[in-house]
Write a protein that holds these residues in place. Structure first.
Motif, PDB file in Angstrom:
ATOM      1  N   ASN A  99     134.080  63.820 -12.205  1.00 49.72           N
ATOM      2  CA  ASN A  99     134.747  62.539 -11.961  1.00 49.72           C
ATOM      3  C   ASN A  99     134.577  62.185 -10.479  1.00 49.72           C
ATOM      4  O   ASN A  99     135.535  62.162  -9.711  1.00 49.72           O
ATOM      5  CB  ASN A  99     136.244  62.630 -12.310  1.00 49.72           C
ATOM      6  CG  ASN A  99     136.480  62.461 -13.801  1.00 49.72           C
ATOM      7  OD1 ASN A  99     135.553  62.529 -14.593  1.00 49.72           O
ATOM      8  ND2 ASN A  99     137.716  62.233 -14.179  1.00 49.72           N
ATOM      9  N   ILE A 100     133.328  61.902 -10.082  1.00 49.60           N
ATOM     10  CA  ILE A 100     133.025  61.695  -8.660  1.00 49.60           C
ATOM     11  C   ILE A 100     132.362  60.344  -8.424  1.00 49.60           C
ATOM     12  O   ILE A 100     131.758  60.105  -7.390  1.00 49.60           O
ATOM     13  CB  ILE A 100     132.102  62.822  -8.125  1.00 49.60           C
ATOM     14  CG1 ILE A 100     130.852  62.966  -8.994  1.00 49.60           C
ATOM     15  CG2 ILE A 100     132.855  64.140  -8.028  1.00 49.60           C
ATOM     16  CD1 ILE A 100     129.842  64.002  -8.505  1.00 49.60           C
ATOM     17  N   THR A 101     132.504  59.444  -9.405  1.00 42.57           N
ATOM     18  CA  THR A 101     131.780  58.166  -9.314  1.00 42.57           C
ATOM     19  C   THR A 101     132.712  56.970  -9.483  1.00 42.57           C
ATOM     20  O   THR A 101     132.320  55.940 -10.006  1.00 42.57           O
ATOM     21  CB  THR A 101     130.670  58.103 -10.384  1.00 42.57           C
ATOM     22  OG1 THR A 101     131.288  58.173 -11.678  1.00 42.57           O
ATOM     23  CG2 THR A 101     129.680  59.252 -10.250  1.00 42.57           C
ATOM     24  N   GLU A 102     133.957  57.135  -9.049  1.00 43.02           N
ATOM     25  CA  GLU A 102     134.958  56.089  -9.298  1.00 43.02           C
ATOM     26  C   GLU A 102     134.545  54.731  -8.717  1.00 43.02           C
ATOM     27  O   GLU A 102     134.650  53.702  -9.380  1.00 43.02           O
ATOM     28  CB  GLU A 102     136.310  56.513  -8.722  1.00 43.02           C
ATOM     29  CG  GLU A 102     137.428  55.527  -9.071  1.00 43.02           C
ATOM     30  CD  GLU A 102     138.793  55.981  -8.573  1.00 43.02           C
ATOM     31  OE1 GLU A 102     139.792  55.406  -9.028  1.00 43.02           O
ATOM     32  OE2 GLU A 102     138.859  56.900  -7.728  1.00 43.02           O
ATOM     33  N   GLN A 103     134.071  54.736  -7.463  1.00 43.34           N
ATOM     34  CA  GLN A 103     133.691  53.480  -6.810  1.00 43.34           C
ATOM     35  C   GLN A 103     132.544  52.799  -7.562  1.00 43.34           C
ATOM     36  O   GLN A 103     132.574  51.608  -7.846  1.00 43.34           O
ATOM     37  CB  GLN A 103     133.269  53.773  -5.366  1.00 43.34           C
ATOM     38  CG  GLN A 103     132.974  52.530  -4.537  1.00 43.34           C
ATOM     39  CD  GLN A 103     132.442  52.901  -3.149  1.00 43.34           C
ATOM     40  OE1 GLN A 103     132.329  54.079  -2.808  1.00 43.34           O
ATOM     41  NE2 GLN A 103     132.112  51.898  -2.363  1.00 43.34           N
ATOM     42  N   SER A 104     131.545  53.590  -7.912  1.00 41.29           N
ATOM     43  CA  SER A 104     130.391  53.092  -8.642  1.00 41.29           C
ATOM     44  C   SER A 104     130.792  52.539 -10.008  1.00 41.29           C
ATOM     45  O   SER A 104     130.389  51.440 -10.407  1.00 41.29           O
ATOM     46  CB  SER A 104     129.382  54.224  -8.816  1.00 41.29           C
ATOM     47  OG  SER A 104     128.417  53.906  -9.762  1.00 41.29           O
ATOM     48  N   SER A 105     131.593  53.314 -10.726  1.00 41.42           N
ATOM     49  CA  SER A 105     132.045  52.929 -12.064  1.00 41.42           C
ATOM     50  C   SER A 105     132.778  51.590 -12.031  1.00 41.42           C
ATOM     51  O   SER A 105     132.523  50.698 -12.850  1.00 41.42           O
ATOM     52  CB  SER A 105     132.955  54.035 -12.606  1.00 41.42           C
ATOM     53  OG  SER A 105     133.648  53.615 -13.738  1.00 41.42           O
ATOM     54  N   LYS A 106     133.664  51.432 -11.065  1.00 32.63           N
ATOM     55  CA  LYS A 106     134.453  50.199 -10.955  1.00 32.63           C
ATOM     56  C   LYS A 106     133.562  48.996 -10.622  1.00 32.63           C
ATOM     57  O   LYS A 106     133.668  47.927 -11.237  1.00 32.63           O
ATOM     58  CB  LYS A 106     135.511  50.391  -9.862  1.00 32.63           C
ATOM     59  CG  LYS A 106     136.529  49.262  -9.788  1.00 32.63           C
ATOM     60  CD  LYS A 106     137.592  49.552  -8.737  1.00 32.63           C
ATOM     61  CE  LYS A 106     138.546  48.380  -8.619  1.00 32.63           C
ATOM     62  NZ  LYS A 106     139.465  48.523  -7.483  1.00 32.63           N
ATOM     63  N   THR A 107     132.650  49.175  -9.645  1.00 33.36           N
ATOM     64  CA  THR A 107     131.768  48.079  -9.227  1.00 33.36           C
ATOM     65  C   THR A 107     130.867  47.623 -10.374  1.00 33.36           C
ATOM     66  O   THR A 107     130.708  46.423 -10.627  1.00 33.36           O
ATOM     67  CB  THR A 107     130.895  48.512  -8.029  1.00 33.36           C
ATOM     68  OG1 THR A 107     131.754  48.883  -6.957  1.00 33.36           O
ATOM     69  CG2 THR A 107     129.980  47.385  -7.576  1.00 33.36           C
ATOM     70  N   LEU A 108     130.273  48.593 -11.080  1.00 35.12           N
ATOM     71  CA  LEU A 108     129.344  48.246 -12.165  1.00 35.12           C
ATOM     72  C   LEU A 108     130.075  47.635 -13.355  1.00 35.12           C
ATOM     73  O   LEU A 108     129.550  46.719 -14.008  1.00 35.12           O
ATOM     74  CB  LEU A 108     128.560  49.484 -12.602  1.00 35.12           C
ATOM     75  CG  LEU A 108     127.579  50.055 -11.569  1.00 35.12           C
ATOM     76  CD1 LEU A 108     126.918  51.318 -12.089  1.00 35.12           C
ATOM     77  CD2 LEU A 108     126.515  49.023 -11.183  1.00 35.12           C
ATOM     78  N   THR A 109     131.278  48.120 -13.650  1.00 34.35           N
ATOM     79  CA  THR A 109     132.064  47.534 -14.749  1.00 34.35           C
ATOM     80  C   THR A 109     132.343  46.061 -14.464  1.00 34.35           C
ATOM     81  O   THR A 109     132.205  45.202 -15.347  1.00 34.35           O
ATOM     82  CB  THR A 109     133.381  48.310 -14.950  1.00 34.35           C
ATOM     83  OG1 THR A 109     133.073  49.654 -15.349  1.00 34.35           O
ATOM     84  CG2 THR A 109     134.267  47.661 -15.995  1.00 34.35           C
ATOM     85  N   GLU A 110     132.710  45.764 -13.231  1.00 32.27           N
ATOM     86  CA  GLU A 110     132.975  44.363 -12.851  1.00 32.27           C
ATOM     87  C   GLU A 110     131.691  43.535 -12.866  1.00 32.27           C
ATOM     88  O   GLU A 110     131.684  42.390 -13.335  1.00 32.27           O
ATOM     89  CB  GLU A 110     133.619  44.311 -11.460  1.00 32.27           C
ATOM     90  CG  GLU A 110     135.065  44.800 -11.455  1.00 32.27           C
ATOM     91  CD  GLU A 110     135.647  44.918 -10.043  1.00 32.27           C
ATOM     92  OE1 GLU A 110     134.939  44.570  -9.075  1.00 32.27           O
ATOM     93  OE2 GLU A 110     136.805  45.369  -9.922  1.00 32.27           O
ATOM     94  N   LEU A 111     130.608  44.097 -12.358  1.00 27.10           N
ATOM     95  CA  LEU A 111     129.333  43.377 -12.302  1.00 27.10           C
ATOM     96  C   LEU A 111     128.822  43.025 -13.700  1.00 27.10           C
ATOM     97  O   LEU A 111     128.414  41.885 -13.959  1.00 27.10           O
ATOM     98  CB  LEU A 111     128.289  44.236 -11.580  1.00 27.10           C
ATOM     99  CG  LEU A 111     126.872  43.655 -11.476  1.00 27.10           C
ATOM    100  CD1 LEU A 111     126.842  42.451 -10.545  1.00 27.10           C
ATOM    101  CD2 LEU A 111     125.886  44.724 -11.005  1.00 27.10           C
TER     102      LEU A 111
END
Length: 532
Positions: free
Chosen positions: A117-129
């Protein structure tokens, strides 16, 4: 019968499936009727190195070769024949994660598994994009996080794949994935059964300023659907898989799949209005959808069946590891008393005891969070057991609590599908170790989901059997025969299973437990922050 099987093996009228799970690598050889005729397995464990859950390349190949060798020895022992060829082969593995390679085929950084669980920032940005849920486990989330972290290796990526895709590539030279596995790498367009081109364009624009020497479409594996041929075993690949050198090259391989897809196949739940739950180290529920969800939910992954139909997945990182640890403690206790108890008997006794507990498990609470749990927003986990002074603390409730909590995080996701999205299910099929003790895990899961739960007699065969069936389907399907038809007609016809309907008292008890579970997350948070 053994002569028929021997003849079948010698003439390559078989299919081989090998699945690399979290704790076990299993090889299953099936005959013409798709029933297992030989198997072999290898136990392994991930390691936590430099804050990353990983398996080494050496462990991957050692485990793969060992499971194959044990299966081949099983063939020799049972049927007196040396295994030299099979009709078709399939590989599957735990989905998601990150394996990036340079132009020489060398791994650039240690394999990052789904468990990180080390990709929180990436996960959030891509979900929004994308306006599409991109969980932290997904391969694209790992790739973008590496870009955000400005990791040096990113500029040298020539190819990115999953564990199953890596094995397949090294054995055939083909850079491909089955669509179910690919759907956990990057979102799939359900019309084209390929990566969503609009989202690929959005990603390329997002990273334009980083001036990377590649475009996303250049480094991802090609997508194939069930039934398509995905290459043949090379001379080099045959020697890599079978160190004895007996296995012949040229065997056809089916597209490599993820453990979610093979679980669907192994439980015959690839048709709409069906679902399955795989419960082991992690737990996930797969529901084949009749229509899209009304909105994006961070708790729900959208993936596909091996044929490219939409599946909603409620996935939890933790399921039975902490429960197994407690059973291990009871085993130590019996040994200290000088009593030798068979491990299976110990599990069965303790599991059955859970059925004697109070409907809501007597006010007890536990979290089996050995690792982080994205469903409840924990990047790290701390296994935890708690009770109040007024709880009914006995062995039955203790075991019931640990079985309840094994499904707790997953239930949060399933409640979204059933209660909010009004998804209708005819039945759920359960498979995995937690269902081995007859009637226990099954009745508790029926209570958790308030849906009938079936366990087939073949449920213990698991994903290795599922990928063997996909390999068999590729080789033996009739013209225009769908995967659903093949499974119904050639695999599961006449199969017996046991179905349990939910007991209303247990359903109500599980709901009360879940109220306690959600309130108690603050205790788990405090443990994560204060216990090292």
């Amino acid at each position: 019968m053994s002569y028929d099987v021997k003849h079948m093996i010698e003439n390559g009228k078989t299919a081989l499936g090998i699945e690399l799970g979290s704790t076990r690598i299993k090889a299953v050889l099936v005959g013409e009727d798709n029933t297992p005729i030989a198997s072999g397995s290898h136990d392994w464990e991930n390691s936590y190195e430099n804050n990353v859950w990983t398996y080494s390349v050496e462990d991957i190949w050692r485990g793969l070769q060992d499971s194959y060798q044990k299966m081949s020895s099983d063939v020799k022992q049972q049927y007196g024949v040396t295994l030299k060829t099979v009709g078709s082969i399939g590989f599957s593995a735990m989905m998601h994660g990150y394996m990036a390679f340079d132009q020489d085929g060398e791994l650039l950084v240690p394999f990052r598994t789904w468990r990180n669980n080390i990709t929180e920032q990436s996960s959030k940005t891509l979900t929004e994009l994308f306006n599409y849920n991109i969980p932290q486990r997904w391969s694209i989330a790992h790739l973008y996080q590496a870009i955000l972290n400005q990791e040096e290796h990113v500029a040298n990526i020539h190819f990115q794949t999953t564990l199953a895709g890596y094995i397949h590539w090294k054995l055939t030279g083909e850079k491909v994935l089955g669509v179910g596995e690919a759907s956990g790498v990057f979102p799939i367009d359900l019309n084209t059964k390929n990566y969503n081109q609009e989202m690929i364009n959005q990603f390329n624009e997002l990273v334009e300023a980083d001036k990377l020497p590649w475009k996303l479409e250049d480094i991802l594996p090609q997508v194939l659907v069930a039934g398509e041929k995905a290459g043949v075993l090379s001379e080099e690949g045959a020697k890599l898989l079978d160190v004895s050198g007996e296995l012949q090259a040229g065997i056809a391989l089916c597209p490599p799949e993820g453990d979610a897809g093979t679980g669907m196949v192994a439980t015959n739940s690839v048709a709409k209005r069906t679902g399955n739950v795989s419960a082991g180290t992690s737990a996930f529920a797969m529901v084949v959808m009749e229509k899209d969800l009304s909105k994006v939910y961070p708790e729900i992954d959208l993936v596909t069946t091996p044929t490219g139909n939409l599946v909603a997945m409620a996935h939890s990182n933790n399921c039975s590891s902490d429960l197994n640890a407690w059973v291990g403690l009871f085993e130590e206790f019996t040994q200290a008393l000088g009593i030798e108890v068979d491990k299976n008997k110990l599990f069965e006794t303790l599991f059955k005891k859970a059925l004697e507990g109070d409907a809501d498990a007597g006010g007890l609470l536990s979290y089996g969070y050995l690792s982080g749990e994205h469903m409840t927003h924990f990047e790290e986990g701390r296994p935890l057991f708690a009770r109040s002074s007024g709880s009914n603390f006995n062995l039955a409730n203790f075991m019931r609590t640990h079985l309840f909590t094994a499904f707790g995080a997953m239930k949060i996701g399933m409640d979204i599908l059933i209660k909010e999205e009004k998804v209708e299910l005819d039945e759920i099929l359960g498979h995995g170790g937690i269902f081995k003790t007859e009637g226990v895990g099954q009745s508790i899961l029926a209570a958790a989901f308030n849906t009938p739960v079936s366990v087939m007699t073949t449920a213990g065969e698991g994903g290795a059997w599922g990928i063997a069936l996909l390999a068999s389907y590729m080789n033996n399907k009739e013209e225009n025969q769908t995967l659903e038809e093949y499974l119904n007609e050639k695999v599961f016809a006449g199969q017996e299973g046991k179905t349990m309907s939910p007991d209303p008292k247990d359903v109500e008890g599980f709901e009360r437990f879940m109220e306690r579970y959600k309130k108690g997350l603050a205790i788990e948070r405090a443990a994560v922050e204060n216990l090292n």
